[in-house]
Design a protein around this motif. Structure first.
Motif, mmCIF file in Angstrom:
data_model
loop_
_atom_site.group_PDB
_atom_site.id
_atom_site.type_symbol
_atom_site.label_atom_id
_atom_site.label_comp_id
_atom_site.label_asym_id
_atom_site.label_seq_id
_atom_site.Cartn_x
_atom_site.Cartn_y
_atom_site.Cartn_z
ATOM 1 N N ARG A 24 45.088 21.651 54.985
ATOM 2 C CA ARG A 24 45.218 20.260 55.439
ATOM 3 C C ARG A 24 45.785 19.366 54.325
ATOM 4 N NH1 ARG A 24 40.076 18.649 55.728
ATOM 5 N NH2 ARG A 24 40.767 16.613 56.497
ATOM 6 N N GLY A 25 46.176 19.985 53.230
ATOM 7 C CA GLY A 25 46.770 19.217 52.150
ATOM 8 C C GLY A 25 45.780 18.633 51.177
ATOM 9 N N ARG A 26 44.533 19.036 51.259
ATOM 10 C CA ARG A 26 43.523 18.512 50.341
ATOM 11 C C ARG A 26 43.626 19.197 48.982
ATOM 12 N NH1 ARG A 26 41.805 14.070 51.965
ATOM 13 N NH2 ARG A 26 39.576 14.292 51.530
ATOM 14 N N ARG A 27 43.295 18.461 47.917
ATOM 15 C CA ARG A 27 43.224 19.042 46.574
ATOM 16 C C ARG A 27 41.831 19.658 46.426
ATOM 17 N NH1 ARG A 27 43.891 14.099 43.024
ATOM 18 N NH2 ARG A 27 42.764 13.241 44.808
ATOM 19 N N VAL A 28 41.785 20.990 46.413
ATOM 20 C CA VAL A 28 40.510 21.711 46.502
ATOM 21 C C VAL A 28 40.256 22.518 45.236
ATOM 22 C CG1 VAL A 28 39.151 23.369 47.831
ATOM 23 C CG2 VAL A 28 40.822 21.902 49.011
ATOM 24 N N LEU A 29 39.042 22.387 44.722
ATOM 25 C CA LEU A 29 38.575 23.207 43.601
ATOM 26 C C LEU A 29 37.375 24.022 44.076
ATOM 27 C CD1 LEU A 29 38.340 24.052 40.583
ATOM 28 C CD2 LEU A 29 36.892 22.020 40.251
ATOM 29 N N VAL A 30 37.442 25.346 43.890
ATOM 30 C CA VAL A 30 36.316 26.226 44.186
ATOM 31 C C VAL A 30 35.740 26.712 42.861
ATOM 32 C CG1 VAL A 30 35.559 28.365 45.301
ATOM 33 C CG2 VAL A 30 37.347 26.960 46.369
ATOM 34 N N ILE A 31 34.428 26.570 42.708
ATOM 35 C CA ILE A 31 33.756 26.954 41.458
ATOM 36 C C ILE A 31 32.700 28.018 41.759
ATOM 37 C CG2 ILE A 31 32.403 26.138 39.496
ATOM 38 C CD1 ILE A 31 33.393 23.311 40.080
ATOM 39 N N ASP A 32 32.679 29.066 40.940
ATOM 40 C CA ASP A 32 31.638 30.101 41.090
ATOM 41 C C ASP A 32 31.289 30.637 39.715
ATOM 42 O OD1 ASP A 32 30.174 32.587 41.762
ATOM 43 O OD2 ASP A 32 30.884 32.169 43.796
ATOM 44 N N HIS A 33 30.008 30.896 39.494
ATOM 45 C CA HIS A 33 29.593 31.426 38.193
ATOM 46 C C HIS A 33 29.872 32.917 38.047
ATOM 47 C CE1 HIS A 33 25.291 32.020 40.015
ATOM 48 N NE2 HIS A 33 26.112 32.988 40.353
ATOM 49 N N ALA A 34 30.198 33.590 39.150
ATOM 50 C CA ALA A 34 30.495 35.020 39.100
ATOM 51 C C ALA A 34 31.871 35.256 38.481
ATOM 52 C CB ALA A 34 30.451 35.620 40.499
ATOM 53 N N LYS A 35 32.110 36.482 38.049
ATOM 54 C CA LYS A 35 33.386 36.825 37.425
ATOM 55 C C LYS A 35 34.461 37.146 38.453
ATOM 56 C CE LYS A 35 31.262 38.608 33.186
ATOM 57 N NZ LYS A 35 31.077 39.803 32.316
ATOM 58 N N ALA A 36 34.018 37.395 39.713
ATOM 59 C CA ALA A 36 34.972 37.728 40.768
ATOM 60 C C ALA A 36 34.527 37.059 42.060
ATOM 61 C CB ALA A 36 35.059 39.247 40.962
ATOM 62 N N PRO A 37 35.455 36.701 42.928
ATOM 63 C CA PRO A 37 35.081 36.071 44.200
ATOM 64 C C PRO A 37 34.609 37.116 45.216
ATOM 65 C CG PRO A 37 37.456 36.339 44.107
ATOM 66 C CD PRO A 37 36.918 36.809 42.776
ATOM 67 N N GLY A 38 33.819 36.656 46.172
ATOM 68 C CA GLY A 38 33.446 37.506 47.300
ATOM 69 C C GLY A 38 32.689 38.770 46.962
ATOM 70 N N GLU A 39 31.785 38.692 46.001
ATOM 71 C CA GLU A 39 31.077 39.903 45.581
ATOM 72 C C GLU A 39 30.214 40.508 46.695
ATOM 73 O OE1 GLU A 39 31.021 41.594 41.866
ATOM 74 O OE2 GLU A 39 32.706 41.225 43.190
ATOM 75 N N LYS A 40 29.572 39.648 47.496
ATOM 76 C CA LYS A 40 28.759 40.194 48.593
ATOM 77 C C LYS A 40 29.645 40.793 49.689
ATOM 78 C CE LYS A 40 24.303 37.853 48.292
ATOM 79 N NZ LYS A 40 23.302 37.037 49.025
ATOM 80 N N ILE A 41 30.843 40.250 49.853
ATOM 81 C CA ILE A 41 31.779 40.857 50.800
ATOM 82 C C ILE A 41 32.122 42.264 50.326
ATOM 83 C CG2 ILE A 41 34.093 40.701 51.814
ATOM 84 C CD1 ILE A 41 33.951 37.668 51.418
ATOM 85 N N ARG A 42 32.380 42.387 49.038
ATOM 86 C CA ARG A 42 32.819 43.662 48.468
ATOM 87 C C ARG A 42 31.806 44.779 48.660
ATOM 88 N NH1 ARG A 42 31.789 46.170 43.946
ATOM 89 N NH2 ARG A 42 30.657 44.398 43.049
#
Length: 391
Positions: A24-42
């Motif tokens: 939608r054109g928003r300026r988005v920042l995603v922050i996570d303390h993990a070293k990789a995204p989606g660890e539970k997905i993995r």
């Protein structure tokens, strides 16, 4: 720096919200303390990600308000996520009970989501801790190890307390409480049940034995596999019922669902009276379990010597075996966290906190918990999508 949206958590719900907001054109920042995204997905689905279920329905979600999830689930459905999988060229298959899994690795799903975030212009900070969230001059101030960040909106997608070794914390609940939002008591869900020493003395020798059974507690019951472990009982049927079980309650285990064991035992006595009880029971369950039930019943002679009342007693034990767990294995092995941010405080269409404009909660941190089998991922996709349309 100033952002339109800061999303706390790069899991399923957080990444979905980021993709939608970025598109939608928003300026988005995603922050996570993990070293990789989606660890539970993995790690989900044995590494193949049970990403949704064909049987999504509100009664398959636990919440103080089960209807809260309806809006998001109806507006971004299992078919919508399947379409994204297909568009990404990720092959999948259906297993039992409508469960959908990747043909290949769960990392394909993570790769798809990360790619979609990149294409939507989302910024991702990994290995970045967050100390707190407060109101700022332009919306919200998020304190991070990279310095304070400002945003008009904040989406809390930090998950629950389950599987702390994957980095799970209760941070999302702390954020909710800091803004005065009520919480529903949290507890482990979809978790193996544990038993006292007297039960473990016979359960432990059965460790590794699996049997198709119906496990019930109160008005709820599930027909799936039960697995005996060194700590008690596990397997899909037990994980399912654990979300409904509370301390002090008994569970009922039917080891021969759909069968009339009393009739089967009487027929076996008439046809082969010299046979042993374990032989008949062994036709519907593993031999080690059949031998244990024979021992518990006290029937050591041939069936011909067992009166009808004795056979009925065995049948009742097989069909309605009452056991009282003393607890569960806890968040260490729980697949989800029950409870969370009270849905009464949220708008079901947008996932916004009613009393705090610009603050949103999505995914597992909310008091919405699905059954085993892809339901919780669908809630993550749907709730993240809903927030992403408006942040």
């Amino acid at each position: 720096m100033d952002w339109d949206v800061i999303i706390l958590g790069a899991g399923a719900a957080g990444m979905m919200a980021a993709i939608e907001a970025g598109r939608r054109g928003r300026r988005v920042l995603v922050i996570d303390h993990a070293k990789a995204p989606g660890e539970k997905i993995r790690i989900s689905g044995g590494g193949r990600c049970n990403f949704t279920n064909l049987g999504i329905a509100p009664e398959r979600f636990l919440s103080r308000n089960p209807r809260f999830a309806l809006s998001a689930l109806k507006r971004f459905t299992q078919w919508d996520f399947i379409a994204r999988m297909d568009a990404a060229g990720i092959a999948w298959h259906e297993k039992a009970l409508g469960q959908l899994f990747c043909d290949g690795s769960a990392t394909q799903v993570v790769t798809m989501l990360v790619r979609d975030m990149e294409r939507a212009g989302v910024t991702l900070w990994l290995g970045c801790g967050v100390a707190g969230v407060s109101r700022g001059p332009r919306g919200f101030r998020v304190e991070t190890v990279r310095g304070a960040q400002q945003a008009a909106s904040v989406v809390v997608a930090t998950g629950g307390k389950s599987i702390p070794k994957m980095g799970a914390t209760g941070f999302g609940y702390q954020v909710a409480e800091s803004f005065g939002l009520p919480l529903v008591e949290t507890r482990p869900g979809l978790v193996p049940l544990t038993f006292a020493e007297q039960e473990l003395s016979w359960m432990q020798p059965l460790a590794g034995v699996a049997v198709e059974a119906r496990v019930a507690c109160g008005r709820h019951g599930f027909d799936e596999a039960v697995l005996f472990t060194h700590r008690g009982l596990s397997g899909p049927a037990v994980l399912q019922i654990s979300s409904y079980w509370r301390e002090g309650e008994a569970i009922s285990v039917n080891l021969a669902p759909g069968r009339d064991m009393a009739a089967d035992l009487r027929a076996a006595k008439a046809a082969a009276g010299r046979g042993a009880l374990r032989t008949v029971l062994g036709r519907v369950m593993p031999e080690r379990l059949a031998r244990h039930l024979e021992e518990v019943s006290g029937i050591t002679g041939p069936l011909a010597e067992v009166p009808g009342a004795g056979l009925d007693r065995v049948a009742a034990m097989v069909s309605d075996w009452r056991l009282i767990p003393v607890g569960s294995e806890g968040y260490r092995t729980a697949e989800v966290t029950l409870g969370g941010v009270d849905t009464d405080a949220l708008d079901g269409r947008t996932m916004a906190a009613k009393a705090v404009p610009g603050l949103y909660f999505v995914g597992e941190v909310v008091d919405v918990t699905g059954w085993l089998g892809g339901y919780n991922f669908q809630w993550a996709w749907s709730s993240g999508w809903a927030a992403g349309q408006v942040v």
